[in-house]
Every structure is written in C-alpha cells, then in structure tokens.
Scaffold this motif. Structure first.
Motif, mmCIF file in Angstrom:
data_model
loop_
_atom_site.group_PDB
_atom_site.id
_atom_site.type_symbol
_atom_site.label_atom_id
_atom_site.label_comp_id
_atom_site.label_asym_id
_atom_site.label_seq_id
_atom_site.Cartn_x
_atom_site.Cartn_y
_atom_site.Cartn_z
ATOM 1 N N GLY A 70 26.742 -19.632 108.517
ATOM 2 C CA GLY A 70 27.122 -20.889 109.243
ATOM 3 C C GLY A 70 27.291 -20.637 110.517
ATOM 4 N N ALA A 71 28.023 -19.565 110.918
ATOM 5 C CA ALA A 71 28.306 -19.276 112.327
ATOM 6 C C ALA A 71 27.036 -18.638 113.199
ATOM 7 C CB ALA A 71 29.213 -17.942 112.368
ATOM 8 N N LEU A 72 26.061 -18.288 112.466
ATOM 9 C CA LEU A 72 24.790 -18.168 113.107
ATOM 10 C C LEU A 72 24.200 -19.231 113.387
ATOM 11 C CD1 LEU A 72 23.775 -14.523 111.628
ATOM 12 C CD2 LEU A 72 24.706 -14.953 113.760
ATOM 13 N N LEU A 73 24.192 -20.057 112.570
ATOM 14 C CA LEU A 73 23.442 -21.324 112.511
ATOM 15 C C LEU A 73 23.819 -22.263 113.767
ATOM 16 C CD1 LEU A 73 23.057 -22.533 108.777
ATOM 17 C CD2 LEU A 73 21.134 -22.026 110.450
ATOM 18 N N ASP A 74 25.091 -22.131 113.983
ATOM 19 C CA ASP A 74 26.033 -22.729 115.158
ATOM 20 C C ASP A 74 25.550 -22.171 116.251
ATOM 21 O OD1 ASP A 74 26.881 -24.859 113.393
ATOM 22 O OD2 ASP A 74 28.907 -24.203 113.237
ATOM 23 N N LEU A 75 25.500 -20.802 116.208
ATOM 24 C CA LEU A 75 25.041 -20.096 117.482
ATOM 25 C C LEU A 75 23.715 -20.315 117.942
ATOM 26 C CD1 LEU A 75 25.590 -17.794 119.660
ATOM 27 C CD2 LEU A 75 24.661 -16.056 118.015
ATOM 28 N N GLU A 76 22.891 -20.427 116.904
ATOM 29 C CA GLU A 76 21.316 -20.635 117.454
ATOM 30 C C GLU A 76 21.401 -22.437 117.943
ATOM 31 O OE1 GLU A 76 16.786 -21.600 115.399
ATOM 32 O OE2 GLU A 76 18.648 -20.771 114.071
ATOM 33 N N LYS A 77 22.124 -23.138 117.375
ATOM 34 C CA LYS A 77 22.131 -24.409 117.903
ATOM 35 C C LYS A 77 22.756 -24.394 119.456
ATOM 36 C CE LYS A 77 24.354 -29.051 117.330
ATOM 37 N NZ LYS A 77 25.470 -29.834 116.504
ATOM 38 N N GLU A 78 23.858 -23.859 119.589
ATOM 39 C CA GLU A 78 24.414 -23.683 121.073
ATOM 40 C C GLU A 78 23.523 -23.038 121.949
ATOM 41 O OE1 GLU A 78 26.601 -25.622 121.975
ATOM 42 O OE2 GLU A 78 26.698 -26.538 120.083
ATOM 43 N N LEU A 79 22.764 -22.020 121.681
ATOM 44 C CA LEU A 79 21.901 -21.194 122.527
ATOM 45 C C LEU A 79 20.678 -22.121 122.928
ATOM 46 C CD1 LEU A 79 21.667 -17.647 120.701
ATOM 47 C CD2 LEU A 79 22.698 -18.151 122.797
ATOM 48 N N ARG A 80 20.212 -22.981 122.077
ATOM 49 C CA ARG A 80 19.073 -23.847 122.256
ATOM 50 C C ARG A 80 19.568 -24.910 123.292
ATOM 51 N NH1 ARG A 80 14.403 -23.308 119.116
ATOM 52 N NH2 ARG A 80 14.650 -22.307 117.264
ATOM 53 N N TRP A 81 20.893 -25.271 122.943
ATOM 54 C CA TRP A 81 21.637 -26.718 123.832
ATOM 55 C C TRP A 81 21.866 -25.890 125.143
ATOM 56 C CZ3 TRP A 81 25.543 -27.774 126.745
ATOM 57 C CH2 TRP A 81 25.834 -29.016 127.234
ATOM 58 N N LEU A 82 22.285 -24.714 125.447
ATOM 59 C CA LEU A 82 22.906 -24.316 126.614
ATOM 60 C C LEU A 82 21.383 -23.911 127.342
ATOM 61 C CD1 LEU A 82 25.104 -23.399 128.654
ATOM 62 C CD2 LEU A 82 24.881 -21.196 127.672
ATOM 63 N N SER A 83 20.223 -23.579 126.741
ATOM 64 C CA SER A 83 19.147 -23.145 127.647
ATOM 65 C C SER A 83 18.606 -24.400 128.083
ATOM 66 C CB SER A 83 18.318 -22.464 126.444
ATOM 67 O OG SER A 83 17.614 -23.475 125.598
#
Length: 206
Positions: A70-83
C-alpha cells in the motif's frame, strides 16, 4: 499550530469518510510540521527547507497504507502527481506513513523498491526520494547514537524532491557537502536529552 488543515495537505486515498479520520490526519500533519519547523528548520539541519516552508510549497500527504504494498502504491501516485504539478505551487512532497513501514528494516527494503519505481516511471533525474524514520539508523552507528536524530521523524516519511530544486539549492550553498558533518557535530553537542528538550518546546508557528 493551526487547527485548520494545511492547504497543501491531502489524504493519499481520497477524502476521509469520517470526522475522526480527518482529525487523525490533522494530528499526523501537525506533528510532522512541528518536527519540520523545530528540528529540520529550527536546528538548520537542512538549509534548503525554510524557503519552501515559508512559501507553502510543501505538500503533506498522509497515507492510509498498512503495509509495504500500500505504501508503494501511494508513493507511485505521489511521484506521478509531483512530476505533473507546477513547481511554483508545490516544490516537494512529504508522504507520511503513520501505519506502515514502522519497522526500520522493512522501511529500508521499501526504499530499494522506491528507487526501482523511480527508474520504471522514468523519473530518475527528475525526482529524488529522501528518507526519514522514527528509528532511523545510519550505517556504522548504534541504534542509540545521537547523530541518528538528524533523520528521525515522528513517522516513517518518504520525501519527494525535485532534482532541479536540489541543484539550485546546492548552487546557492556551495558547501553543501559539509552539512552532514555539521549536523553530526551539532547532535553530539546537544546529546539525546538536549535534543528531546528542544523538540518539546513549541515551534515559531505552533
């Protein structure tokens, strides 16, 4: 510290379904902001942090994840968002994990997969991930060595930074390579008791 949610605060899994969830998230963000303003900025552990804090360019995201997946799924979402976000509005993101990766060894394992995710998303060279954890321990140190407090946060945190912002900060602070040694010396001078006493006091914006 304000009782109102920070304008750049966001739950990682959408709007909360109950008021107590919102209050819990607010408490997590409040503790994180206190650590940032009191330790990171107050002790000048990172000379680059004050500017983005003052400009409200930090995004605080509280993850509801309970495990590494779950943490990595949220990380992926936030990496995409910030980029995709405008860097003038949001320069950096703190992904806070109050219920996941509480074990430091598991957290370190997650960092390996986080680095691989950066490459898979083709964001290496654009974004970078810094690490903070309540039980942070540098290689070659004992768990109770005071220098570990430079990277100890209230909760496990994945700090997403823009490489361009790091480059600008380093250019403005040419002795960036001395930061770690300076922080280590400061922690040894303060001692664990001194550090905890410092953190127990309110920050300027509390």
């Amino acid at each position: 510290m304000s009782d109102k949610p920070h304008p750049l605060a966001a739950p990682a899994t959408g709007p909360a379904s109950a008021s107590d969830h919102v209050q819990d998230n607010d408490a997590v963000i409040a503790a994180t902001r206190h650590w940032l303003t009191r330790a990171v900025i107050g002790l000048n552990l990172c000379p680059f942090a004050k500017a983005v804090h003052v400009k409200d360019q930090i995004r605080y995201v509280v993850s509801a994840a309970h495990d590494m997946e779950g943490a990595l799924l949220d990380l992926e979402k936030e990496l995409r968002w910030l980029s995709e976000a405008d860097p003038r509005a949001v320069d950096t993101t703190l992904l806070i994990l109050p219920q996941a990766l509480l074990d430091f060894h598991e957290y370190n394992d997650a960092l390996f997969f986080a680095g691989r995710m950066l490459r898979q998303l083709r964001l290496e060279g654009e974004l970078q991930i810094a690490s903070f954890h309540p039980d942070y321990q540098f290689e070659g140190t004992a768990p109770d060595d005071v220098e570990n407090f430079t990277n100890r946060s209230p909760y496990p945190i994945l700090h997403l930074l823009r490489e361009a912002s790091i480059d600008r900060a380093v250019d403005a602070f040419p002795e960036a390579e001395t930061i770690y040694a300076r922080n280590e010396a400061l922690m040894r001078k303060m001692g664990a008791a001194g550090y905890h006493d410092w953190m127990a006091r309110p920050a300027d914006d509390d």
